[in-house]
Design a protein around this motif. Structure first.
Motif, PDB file in Angstrom:
ATOM      1  N   ASP A 392      47.018 -16.831 -17.771  1.00 42.21           N
ATOM      2  CA  ASP A 392      47.678 -15.848 -18.765  1.00 42.21           C
ATOM      3  C   ASP A 392      46.657 -16.031 -20.032  1.00 42.21           C
ATOM      4  O   ASP A 392      47.641 -17.341 -21.081  1.00 42.21           O
ATOM      5  CB  ASP A 392      48.614 -15.907 -18.595  1.00 42.21           C
ATOM      6  CG  ASP A 392      49.941 -16.627 -19.465  1.00 42.21           C
ATOM      7  OD1 ASP A 392      49.287 -14.963 -20.533  1.00 42.21           O
ATOM      8  OD2 ASP A 392      50.866 -16.180 -20.072  1.00 42.21           O
ATOM      9  N   GLU A 487      50.618 -12.781 -15.749  1.00 42.67           N
ATOM     10  CA  GLU A 487      51.888 -13.478 -15.829  1.00 42.67           C
ATOM     11  C   GLU A 487      51.288 -14.426 -14.316  1.00 42.67           C
ATOM     12  O   GLU A 487      50.804 -13.701 -13.280  1.00 42.67           O
ATOM     13  CB  GLU A 487      52.883 -13.468 -16.574  1.00 42.67           C
ATOM     14  CG  GLU A 487      52.215 -13.317 -17.650  1.00 42.67           C
ATOM     15  CD  GLU A 487      53.107 -14.175 -18.662  1.00 42.67           C
ATOM     16  OE1 GLU A 487      53.141 -15.736 -18.148  1.00 42.67           O
ATOM     17  OE2 GLU A 487      53.041 -14.382 -20.071  1.00 42.67           O
ATOM     18  N   ASP A 591      57.418 -11.015 -17.027  1.00 44.38           N
ATOM     19  CA  ASP A 591      56.284 -11.777 -16.999  1.00 44.38           C
ATOM     20  C   ASP A 591      56.674 -13.053 -15.731  1.00 44.38           C
ATOM     21  O   ASP A 591      55.847 -12.537 -14.789  1.00 44.38           O
ATOM     22  CB  ASP A 591      56.940 -13.136 -18.369  1.00 44.38           C
ATOM     23  CG  ASP A 591      56.394 -14.420 -18.170  1.00 44.38           C
ATOM     24  OD1 ASP A 591      55.734 -15.214 -17.045  1.00 44.38           O
ATOM     25  OD2 ASP A 591      56.667 -15.173 -19.181  1.00 44.38           O
TER      26      ASP A 591
HETATM   27 CA    CA Z   1      55.452 -16.501 -20.861  1.00 44.51          CA
END
Ligand code: CA
Ligand code: FEO
Ligand code: CA
Length: 739
Positions: A392, A487, A591
């Motif tokens: 990420d 993510e 996410d």
């Molecule tokens: Ca995050």
């Protein structure tokens, strides 16, 4: 995202490789894509309990609970977007706070006062609860895969709410934002990072933690004897003053996503660890100049010379526990200082949640980057295991690890769980993803046998351990596809496809030389905002999915499409709201992502800074179809030189209102993250992370100025300082969550 420095947005991928062939010419048809609706779990029309929650007022009397086998999924009424400082769930459900920052983990730990005077965080819940997994316990106190009323929650404590260095809610007066930081403040802050394991149980339908359970434990950023495992164990890159033989480190930090192994251990991903280390302005010179290998590597992981640390922990004294956060090279040997300390962070770490006496293992074979979750492909006896992972940061990559060992079903219940982890996670192949414009993609092995890696001009890899420790550089060398901040990922229990959240990317730009829109990251637009600051790039993110080729876990080729694009429902349908999202299902910045083994529902959690002018972060329930169930779409952009850039992408079938629904909206300034369930799907645990994150440190003495007072305002605990917390969600009729 209200943080003044967005630690999730570290951006050090300056490699020249394009996102991929972004000027798309003729390409293959998607004929080869697997098609067809793989049936998700039963969706009959047994109306059920769709009592309206936050929208209409048609509070129908609940119908009798349908039998589980035929229950309707997603029959609840969608929760409306809201900015209220509360946690909202559908009517018919109850959400209760279970375990908040500071809650005791031993019988002798004092109750949390929540006024900044508390200490002893090594025996309390840490801060910023994040990924979380369930580990069942039978009535005999032994591990159980079927237990539904007693178990352990293993969870990450990613970070802490800070403004300038100080974790101000932990200190009575907000703490010290200047250097040097007081040791007493730093000792608290290092202790609230890491992971916790806490026993929970339900009696008469009421869930609570067991504060005096012998199972409870914490690992913090200073815990001793963490083993470096796999190919980089003992490598020269790992030599530190703490471990001259390069086999151990202390602690785990910035733990974000999680995973659960098929043999019953906890995996935690170290994400934005780089920001905790200080590097002097002269360190490039000390290390031999900008072309020196270690300098190239440090830059690629976001630590330029002169990088300040997030909290200034290195400034708190000369003791080793502070000194280790400074990674400048000294005048002696590597074993005399902490120049390599940063190389001992950035891994998937395996922990036996059931046995705190077992040393945790950092699994170096899975590569070093800003790890989120680790999702296993379906284990098949006699075939290798696959672990999917994202890195990420803006423009970083998606990875897959394939074990050398083939899965043995007997290992699902092993005598020694950590040794079983050694078997599957210490040797294998690490791959990085290349997404092609034809809806297919390749897993490219990161190995020195690849001439692109062995001959990489920017960095001379010494050995395979170097390739793994500096996986980003190896992935650059092979031209991996730069993604919009990967993510979490999770495997669809219905068909084995792997879903990846790509949360957003402010650097995606039509005229960017290094990150123009591409097929897998195709959108560039401006976020809809009432205020002045319009966000550009891909502010709302998307969820991409992958279907492996015939070799399954070991496949080196795959098909892909985009399951859904995040968007405001009022956004332009042809260019932004490509998935035709409606008011009850629109969202931004996906996410957390978890498929429920009990129901097959895919749960989507948001960590957003774009739609937050309209709604707090949220969680949605989805019943997705399969790769290829939608259509090809070409997006057309005009570049600065007036030429046209056409980008083909592949958009999954629009999720109708019955297949994607908002289930929950969180408290003010929080993100929703982490999800696990009891095996019957009747109790769901999720985390409300950093409520009140937007509070100003200067307002610490005036609770009325906190942007959130949750969960105190929900009747939980002392004081008014907001606290990250685990909540448990149950259905009032005893049914499964999401039905
Ligand atoms: Ca995050
Ligand atoms: Fe910790 Fe990328 O979220
Ligand atoms: Ca996250």
């Amino acid at each position: 995202m209200t943080h003044p420095i967005d630690f999730n947005d570290e951006n050090s991928n300056t490699s020249a490789n394009p996102s991929f062939d972004s000027v798309l010419q003729a390409r293959l048809s998607r004929r080869g894509l697997l098609r067809g609706g793989v049936g998700t779990v039963g969706s009959t029309l047994l109306g059920g309990l769709a009592v309206s929650a936050c929208g209409g007022g048609d509070a129908l009397a609940a119908m009798p609970a349908p039998a589980l086998a035929t229950e309707s999924l997603l029959s609840f009424a969608a929760v409306a977007k809201t900015m209220a400082d509360t946690v909202t769930v559908p009517v018919g459900y109850t959400a209760s706070v279970l375990y908040a920052l500071g809650d005791p983990l031993t019988a002798s730990t004092a109750a949390y006062k929540n006024d900044g005077t508390d200490t002893g965080f090594e025996n309390r819940a840490g801060d910023h609860h994040d990924g979380m997994e369930w580990f069942g316990l039978g009535a005999d106190g032994k591990p159980s895969t079927t237990a539904t009323t007693r178990g352990l929650l293993a969870m990450n404590h990613e970070a802490t709410t800070d403004e300038t260095r100080s974790s101000f809610f932990l200190h009575a007066d907000g703490g010290t934002s200047t250097l040097p930081r007081p040791a007493a403040e730093v000792d608290k802050e290092t202790a609230i990072h890491g992971i916790s394991v806490v026993e929970v149980k339900s009696s008469s339908g009421k869930w609570a933690t067991v504060p005096d359970s012998a199972f409870n434990f914490r690992l913090t950023s200073l815990s001793e004897n963490i083993q470096l495992s796999g190919p980089a164990r003992g490598n020269a890159l790992m030599v530190t003053k703490y471990s001259p033989d390069g086999t151990r480190t202390r602690g785990t930090i910035n733990n974000c996503g999680t995973g659960k192994t098929p043999w019953g251990t906890f995996l935690t991903g170290e994400e934005n660890w780089a920001g905790y280390f200080f590097r002097s302005t002269t360190d490039d010179t000390t290390r031999g100049g900008s072309a020196a290998k270690s300098v190239v590597a440090l830059k690629r992981y976001g630590r330029n010379a002169g990088s300040a640390s997030r909290h200034g922990w290195e400034s708190a004294g000369t003791a080793d526990k502070y000194a280790r956060w400074e990674i400048s090279q000294g005048t002696g040997a590597a074993a005399d200082d902490y120049r390599n300390e940063i190389n001992t962070f950035g891994y998937i770490v395996e922990i036996d949640a059931y046995d705190k006496t077992k040393a945790a293992r950092k699994r170096t074979a899975l590569g070093r980057f800003a790890h989120e979750s680790a999702a296993f492909g379906k284990p098949v006896a006699g075939q290798p295991l696959a672990v999917y992972m994202g890195d990420d940061s803006r423009g970083e990559y998606i990875y897959k690890f394939v074990s050398a060992a083939s899965w043995a079903a007997a290992d699902a219940n092993p005598a020694d769980r950590v040794t079983t982890g050694d078997k599957y996670l210490d040797s294998g192949k690490l791959y990085v993803a290349k997404f092609n414009a034809d809806g297919k993609g390749d897993w490219v092995e990161l190995a020195l046998t690849n001439t692109l890696i062995a001959g990489y001009a920017s960095y001379a890899f010494a050995d395979q351990a170097d390739v793994l420790v500096n996986a980003r550089l190896a992935a650059d060398a092979v031209g991996a596809t730069k993604m919009d901040r990967p993510e979490w990922c999770s495997t669809n229990v219905a068909n084995g496809e792997i879903y990846f959240t790509l949360t957003n990317n402010s650097n995606r730009a039509v005229d960017s030389a290094t990150m123009p829109p591409d097929s897998a990251n195709p959108r560039v637009y401006s976020d809809i905002k009432n205020g002045a600051s319009v966000q550009k790039g891909n502010p709302n993110g998307h969820i991409l999915r992958v279907r492996e080729g015939a070799a399954g876990n070991a496949a080196t080729g795959f098909s892909w499409d985009v399951y859904v694009f995040g968007a405001e429902s009022s956004a332009a349908p042809g260019t932004v709201n490509l998935s035709s999202l409606t008011d009850g299902q629109d969202f931004s910045s996906p996410d957390g992502l978890v498929f429920s083994p009990a129901t097959g529902i895919m749960w989507i959690q948001t960590d957003d800074g774009a739609y937050t002018d309209v709604t707090n972060c949220m969680m949605l329930a989805a019943l997705p179809g399969a790769v290829g169930d939608g259509a090809k779409k070409t997006l057309s952009y005009t570049k600065a030189d007036a030429s046209t850039l056409n980008v083909d992408t592949y958009v999954g079938k629009a999720p109708g209102a019955d297949k994607l629904k908002r289930f929950l909206v969180g408290a003010k300034d929080c993100e929703i993250t982490g999800l696990c369930e009891t095996p019957d799907g009747k109790a769901m645990f999720i985390n409300i992370q950093h409520p009140g994150e937007g509070t100003k440190m200067a307002d610490i003495a005036d609770p009325s100025k906190y942007t959130s007072q949750w969960p105190s305002n929900a009747g939980y605990g002392a004081g008014k300082r907001p606290r990250s917390a685990t909540i448990v969600i149950t259905k009032n009729d005893g049914g499964r969550i999401g039905s």
